[in-house]
Each structure stands twice: as structure tokens, then as C-alpha cells.
Motif scaffolding. Structure first.
Motif, mmCIF file in Angstrom:
data_model
loop_
_atom_site.group_PDB
_atom_site.id
_atom_site.type_symbol
_atom_site.label_atom_id
_atom_site.label_comp_id
_atom_site.label_asym_id
_atom_site.label_seq_id
_atom_site.Cartn_x
_atom_site.Cartn_y
_atom_site.Cartn_z
ATOM 1 N N UNK A 174 35.006 13.468 -23.534
ATOM 2 C CA UNK A 174 34.792 14.416 -24.625
ATOM 3 C C UNK A 174 34.193 15.722 -24.115
ATOM 4 N N UNK A 175 34.799 16.255 -23.076
ATOM 5 C CA UNK A 175 34.284 17.461 -22.417
ATOM 6 C C UNK A 175 35.404 18.475 -22.248
ATOM 7 N N UNK A 176 35.095 19.744 -22.475
ATOM 8 C CA UNK A 176 36.046 20.826 -22.242
ATOM 9 C C UNK A 176 36.050 21.173 -20.756
ATOM 10 N N UNK A 177 37.244 21.320 -20.205
ATOM 11 C CA UNK A 177 37.416 21.744 -18.819
ATOM 12 C C UNK A 177 38.429 22.882 -18.752
ATOM 13 N N UNK A 178 38.345 23.615 -17.661
ATOM 14 C CA UNK A 178 39.278 24.691 -17.381
ATOM 15 C C UNK A 178 39.981 24.401 -16.066
ATOM 16 N N UNK A 179 41.247 24.782 -15.954
ATOM 17 C CA UNK A 179 42.010 24.442 -14.751
ATOM 18 C C UNK A 179 42.958 25.582 -14.399
ATOM 19 N N UNK A 180 43.372 25.587 -13.146
ATOM 20 C CA UNK A 180 44.354 26.555 -12.690
ATOM 21 C C UNK A 180 44.989 26.045 -11.403
ATOM 22 N N UNK A 181 46.110 26.673 -11.042
ATOM 23 C CA UNK A 181 46.845 26.304 -9.837
ATOM 24 C C UNK A 181 46.863 27.495 -8.879
ATOM 25 N N UNK A 182 47.138 27.176 -7.619
ATOM 26 C CA UNK A 182 47.228 28.232 -6.607
ATOM 27 C C UNK A 182 48.316 27.868 -5.592
ATOM 28 N N UNK A 183 49.070 28.872 -5.186
ATOM 29 C CA UNK A 183 49.987 28.720 -4.068
ATOM 30 C C UNK A 183 49.976 30.035 -3.294
ATOM 31 N N UNK A 184 49.565 29.962 -2.030
ATOM 32 C CA UNK A 184 49.410 31.175 -1.240
ATOM 33 C C UNK A 184 48.411 32.110 -1.898
ATOM 34 N N UNK A 185 48.804 33.343 -2.090
ATOM 35 C CA UNK A 185 47.923 34.334 -2.732
ATOM 36 C C UNK A 185 48.059 34.359 -4.247
ATOM 37 N N UNK A 186 48.934 33.536 -4.792
ATOM 38 C CA UNK A 186 49.213 33.559 -6.224
ATOM 39 C C UNK A 186 48.357 32.522 -6.952
ATOM 40 N N UNK A 187 47.705 32.955 -8.031
ATOM 41 C CA UNK A 187 46.893 32.085 -8.876
ATOM 42 C C UNK A 187 47.500 32.070 -10.267
ATOM 43 N N UNK A 188 47.622 30.878 -10.831
ATOM 44 C CA UNK A 188 48.234 30.731 -12.144
ATOM 45 C C UNK A 188 47.295 31.225 -13.235
ATOM 46 N N UNK A 189 47.802 31.439 -14.438
ATOM 47 C CA UNK A 189 46.902 31.601 -15.581
ATOM 48 C C UNK A 189 46.025 30.360 -15.711
ATOM 49 N N UNK A 190 44.850 30.509 -16.292
ATOM 50 C CA UNK A 190 43.950 29.375 -16.488
ATOM 51 C C UNK A 190 44.274 28.671 -17.788
ATOM 52 N N UNK A 191 44.111 27.364 -17.771
ATOM 53 C CA UNK A 191 44.275 26.566 -18.971
ATOM 54 C C UNK A 191 42.965 25.932 -19.388
ATOM 55 N N UNK A 192 42.905 25.546 -20.634
ATOM 56 C CA UNK A 192 41.732 24.884 -21.208
ATOM 57 C C UNK A 192 42.166 23.538 -21.763
ATOM 58 N N UNK A 193 41.393 22.508 -21.491
ATOM 59 C CA UNK A 193 41.746 21.188 -21.975
ATOM 60 C C UNK A 193 40.485 20.426 -22.336
ATOM 61 N N UNK A 194 40.662 19.241 -22.907
ATOM 62 C CA UNK A 194 39.511 18.440 -23.315
ATOM 63 C C UNK A 194 39.821 16.967 -23.119
ATOM 64 N N UNK A 195 38.910 16.245 -22.519
ATOM 65 C CA UNK A 195 39.077 14.808 -22.369
ATOM 66 C C UNK A 195 38.787 14.113 -23.697
ATOM 67 N N UNK A 196 39.277 12.896 -23.808
ATOM 68 C CA UNK A 196 39.041 12.114 -25.020
ATOM 69 C C UNK A 196 37.650 11.501 -24.989
ATOM 70 N N UNK A 197 37.089 11.160 -26.150
ATOM 71 C CA UNK A 197 35.817 10.430 -26.169
ATOM 72 C C UNK A 197 35.999 9.010 -25.630
ATOM 73 N N UNK A 198 34.896 8.370 -25.298
ATOM 74 C CA UNK A 198 34.941 6.965 -24.921
ATOM 75 C C UNK A 198 35.536 6.146 -26.067
ATOM 76 N N UNK A 199 36.217 5.029 -25.752
ATOM 77 C CA UNK A 199 36.926 4.282 -26.808
ATOM 78 C C UNK A 199 36.064 3.868 -27.987
ATOM 79 N N UNK A 200 34.823 3.497 -27.764
ATOM 80 C CA UNK A 200 33.988 3.022 -28.869
ATOM 81 C C UNK A 200 32.936 4.039 -29.301
ATOM 82 N N UNK A 201 33.059 5.267 -28.814
ATOM 83 C CA UNK A 201 32.062 6.286 -29.133
ATOM 84 C C UNK A 201 32.145 6.692 -30.600
ATOM 85 N N UNK A 202 31.002 7.004 -31.185
ATOM 86 C CA UNK A 202 30.953 7.514 -32.550
ATOM 87 C C UNK A 202 31.333 8.989 -32.516
#
Length: 538
Positions: A131-159
């Protein structure tokens, strides 16, 4: 969490070797793209032109991780569908951070983009916090991708006190701009459930239906059949900046309907007369291109013309989402797509899910402990009589063509005493809200749940508040809403209820439309009903 699933058996007459002969994809190529295989030392990963023209994406969130995606394509509309990439492997780095400036990087790694998979990569990340927001991106050589934002799911039994998500479907590129995706990207969503028709396979020709201001070559003016053609159609679709923005803003959970392969196909049966072997070859190409271009996990790796797309994801103790595939295993149409009330549609052996998926879904519904059970479903489940007046007719393309299968699923809902059952649907290019009844022919029968149908992103071009089909739909007493505009559905589900906002745009044939909430419905916890009254314009 995603329910673990062994790979499905290949379609009859198709083996892994046959698939490799059809596509040239090796097991090694799949593993390299996941980033779980030892990455080879590559001599030169330099590219003169930015290869990240198709954006980035993430999908299928788990409590400890996510799958990431990108595809290298410095020339995304190259006619051969290969994105202008050289015919060799490229090492692609990725990093995941807790902040959007990437000062607190928590994961780094690499995957290999191979020609066999159109230079796409699908690294599966684990070891993250729930249940945490993360940011990610890719790189190849000198090129960097746009950044993305994602979120993990909560624990299965979490309130969990709240889950925000959207549903979307049906985005014919040649029918209009993806403005709804731009507005969706601005919402704070944990996930987007895409319910089918990500691409359309029809030829794109100059004329009244081509509303985007872009000149296309003759390679687009043919029906999509081959792997290279499917790749090119995805490239064209994914060059849209609003679609890229929506992918970069949230994790997507993908399912498909018919147009990812062929209009109205049923399992291994083409509706346009192709032989079974010929059609399975086409399906293999389409399924591979679907995998190559979307954030799918390794359990969705194609085996020829077969991919197991159905799965469940949990979001704490609050919600379980069952992602269905109502296209790959369904029985064929017995008497055409729209028929009178013949007995054939009631045959006990007919299934829209296929025997294995139907058994799986009934088991998941019986086992689920979540407060809310949602079906990410492609075609309308509620019974819809399509004949005004005393007669009756129904669509065999929807659950009405498989009434015994629908009865078995709804019996499982009753047997499990599920109080909060919600069906999320796309396909019809209309906004609809309906009650799921124990007996659709008896308005006073038990209401088992609700169905919330989102309109199209662009298909059918500009919509309207209502249209000539409104009276047909609204004659069914369990239908509470009908609207014919374009847009998406935004939902907020919590312990006390689910609020659904029907978000619509006034036009799609030119860019820049505003968005508004046409209407909202709130479904109370333990009260699976929609407000009294039926509406076409509110």
C-alpha cells in the motif's frame, strides 16, 4: 494478491513448438524480458534517437510488488511494426524510488529487450512495501524514459478504508481523441481496470470516420491479421499522449474483449469465415502483440493462441476483484447475435467462461472473505430485452446468450451470501447502471448486486445525453441509468459503500474537451440496490 496459476494448456492442435514456429519467440526471450534471467553483457546499448516514444506502464499490483513495462520504439510507426529498432538485443535499466525526484531509490535492475518480443520488457518487481506509492523509470544509454507512478496493493488481511479506481474500455483510435484518459490521469487512482477493446482491428482509411489530424500510410488501410500489423496498430494507439499519461499515473489491470483479435469472435471460431487453423494463427499473433504492448505478468505469457487472462487481485480485506475473460473460451453464437427467446440460449452446457474458468470463478466467490466482490467483466451481465412491445429479443454476444452459465454464477453469489457484489462492464459504448436480479423477469425478486457499465473512451465518436436506444434499455425495470456520452467510470469503495461517478466528455472528435460527472450512484454496504427511478438525462 494474484491467484497463482499454472500456464494454461495450449489450444487444441497447437503446441509450444507450433507457437515458436509461428512467432519465433523463445522461452529465453520471455525470461530476459522479465529481468529474472541472468542479463548478458551486450556490446553497445546506444541509440541515436529516444526509444521511449510509447511511454511506460505498470500493472497487476501485489502487496510486495508490481510489473513494469516499456517498449523501445524510436520510430513507432515504422511500417513493419518493429518500431525502428535494430534486429538485436538491448539491455534496459530500471529504477524504482519512493519520491518523484528519484532521490530515494529502493530498487535497480535491468531486463533485456529482444526483437522476438518487439523490444518490450516486463520486469516483475518484488520486495516493496504494501500500500505504498512508488515512482519508476527506464534508461538505455543516455536516454531516460518518462517517469511513472504506481501503487502496491495492501496486505491481504489489512483493514483498508478506501480504494479509488476507474474502469475504461473501447478506444477506437480513428473515432476520436483520448481526452477522457487525460482527465483520468489527473484522478488519484490506485488502479485502472481496462475492460477490453484496447485496439480495433479494422482498416483505417481516409474519410468521415478518421477524425484525428494525422496522415497515415497505406499500411494502416488493411484489416489487422499478422503479428507485424498488430504491433503497428498498438504502436499507433500508444503514441497518444493522453493514453500514455493515464498509464503513467496508475497501475492498470488488463483484460480483453473481441477487437484485440477480431470483431465478435467466439473462442476458436471466426465470425468472418476463416478456417480454425487460420484463425488460431491469427489469435496467436494477436495475443502475443497484446502481451508485448501491455503491463502483464509472466502468468499472462502466451502459449500460442492461449493465454490465461482470468485472475483475482485483493486489496486488503476491503475488496477482491475477479478479472474475467468472456471471449477466449465462450461457446459460439447458436442463432446469430440478436435473437428471439429461443431455447438454445438457455442450453445448460453453454458457457461464456468455459468450464475451467467458470469453476474457478465459482470457487473464488465461495472462498472470498472480502467485504466487496467485484467482477472486471467485458460484456453486459444483466438481462436486456431488446424488443419494444410484447415480443422479446436478446443479445447472444452478452450474458443473455449464456443464461445457464449466468444462473450458476449468481447461484454462487447467493450460496456464499455475498452482500456486496458489483459487476464492472464495458463493451456497449454507453453508460448504464442496472441491478442484478435473482429473476430478471420478476422485478420484485431479490437484488443480488449491481452492474456498472462504463462508456467508451472514443468508440462511436461524439456521444449525447441520450439516443434512440435509450427507450429499449430503460424498458427493462432493473436498468436505472442510460447515457450515450464518452468517458469513464470512477469509483471510491470503502467499508460503508461504493460511490460510482459517471465521468463524461462532451466530444472526442477534437481535442481538449472538459469533463464532468453526469451522475453518481452510491451502493450501500449490505444493500445491493440502486436508487429508485430510471434516468436517461439527469
Amino acid at each position: 494478491m494474484t491467484v497463482p496459476a499454472s500456464a494454461p494448456a495450449p489450444a487444441r492442435g497447437t503446441t509450444r513448438r507450433t507457437f515458436l514456429q509461428l512467432t519465433g519467440v523463445s522461452t529465453t526471450a520471455f525470461l530476459l524480458g522479465l529481468g529474472t534471467f541472468p542479463t548478458p553483457v551486450l556490446a553497445d546499448d546506444r541509440l541515436a534517437v529516444d526509444p521511449f516514444t510509447l511511454g511506460v506502464a505498470s500493472g497487476d499490483p501485489l502487496p510486495d510488488g508490481i510489473v513494469l513495462w516499456t517498449r523501445l520504439a524510436p520510430d513507432p510507426l515504422a511500417p513493419d511494426g518493429r518500431g525502428g529498432m535494430p534486429d538485436r538485443d538491448f539491455k534496459v535499466g530500471y529504477e524504482i524510488a519512493e519520491d518523484e525526484r528519484f532521490t530515494r531509490v529502493v530498487r535497480r535492475g535491468s531486463a533485456v529487450a529482444t526483437p522476438e518480443l518487439a523490444h518490450s520488457v516486463h520486469p516483475e518487481i518484488s520486495g516493496l512495501e504494501p500500500d505504498r506509492i512508488y515512482h519508476y523509470r527506464f534508461r538505455i544509454g543516455r536516454h531516460i524514459s518518462p517517469a511513472g507512478r504506481t501503487r502496491t496493493a495492501p496486505e491481504p488481511n489489512a483493514s483498508v478504508q478506501g480504494l479509488s479506481f476507474a474502469t475504461a474500455s473501447c478506444q477506437a483510435w480513428y473515432h476520436g481523441y483520448y481526452t477522457a484518459h487525460r482527465h483520468m490521469a489527473a484522478d488519484d487512482l490506485a488502479a485502472v481496470f481496462f475492460l477490453g477493446d484496447y485496439i480495433y482491428e479494422y482498416a483505417i482509411v481516409a474519410g468521415d470516420n478518421l477524425k484525428r489530424r494525422q496522415r497515415l500510410g497505406d499500411e494502416h488501410a488493411v484489416d489487422v491479421v499478422t503479428l507485424d500489423q498488430y504491433r503497428l496498430r498498438y504502436s499507433l494507439t500508444k503514441t497518444d499522449p493522453d493514453l500514455q499519461a493515464a498509464h503513467a499515473a496508475s497501475a492498470w489491470v488488463m483484460s480483453w474483449d473481441d477487437h484485440e483479435v477480431e470483431n465478435n469472435y467466439a473462442a476458436d471460431v471466426s465470425q468472418y469465415g476463416a478456417g480454425k487453423d487460420e484463425f488460431l494463427d491469427r489469435r496467436a499473433a494477436a495475443y502475443q502483440a497484446f502481451y508485448e504492448n501491455l503491463p502483464l505478468r509472466s502468468v499472462q505469457t502466451p502459449q500460442g493462441p492461449s493465454v490465461r487472462m482470468y485472475r483475482s487481485l485483493t486489496f486488503g480485506s476491503l475488496a477482491e476483484v475477479h478479472v474475467l475473460d468472456t471471449r477466449q473460451y465462450r461457446d459460439d453464437y447458436p442463432d446469430g447475435r440478436v435473437i428471439d427467446d429461443s431455447q438454445k440460449r438457455h442450453d445448460a452446457d453453454r458457457s461464456i467462461l468455459g468450464a475451467e474458468q467458470e469453476k474457478w470463478l465459482i470457487g473464488r466467490l465461495g472462498y472470498s472473505k472480502a467485504r466487496w466482490n467485484l467482477l472486471a467483466n467485458q460484456v453486459v451481465m444483466a438481462q436486456i430485452d431488446r424488443e419494444l412491445g410484447p415480443g422479446h429479443s436478446y443479445s447472444n454476444d452478452q450474458w443473455d446468450g449464456f443464461t445457464a452459465c449466468r444462473d450458476r454464477v449468481l447461484k454462487a453469489v447467493r450460496d456464499a451470501e455475498l452482500e456486496n457484489f458489483v459487476v464492472l462492464t464495458g463493451d456497449i459504448h454507453r453508460n448504464v447502471a442496472a441491478e442484478i436480479k435473482a429473476d430478471f423477469d420478476d422485478p420484485d425478486s431479490q437484488t443480488l448486486g449491481v452492474e456498472l457499465v462504463c462508456s467508451s473512451i472514443s468508440s462511436d465518436m461524439d456521444g449525447s445525453d441520450t439516443d434512440k436506444l435509450a427507450s429499449l434499455w430503460l424498458q427493462n425495470p432493473h436498468v436505472r441509468l442510460y447515457n450515450a456520452q464518452r468517458g469513464y467510470l470512477r469509483c471510491e469503495v470503502g467499508p460503508e459503500g461504493l460511490k460510482a461517478d459517471y465521468r463524461v466528455v462532451p466530444y472526442v472528435t477534437s481535442p481538449g474537451a472538459s469533463v464532468q460527472t453526469f451522475t453518481s450512484f452510491t451502493v450501500g454496504d449490505g444493500d445491493p440496490r440502486l436508487p429508485d427511478g430510471r434516468y436517461d438525462v439527469l
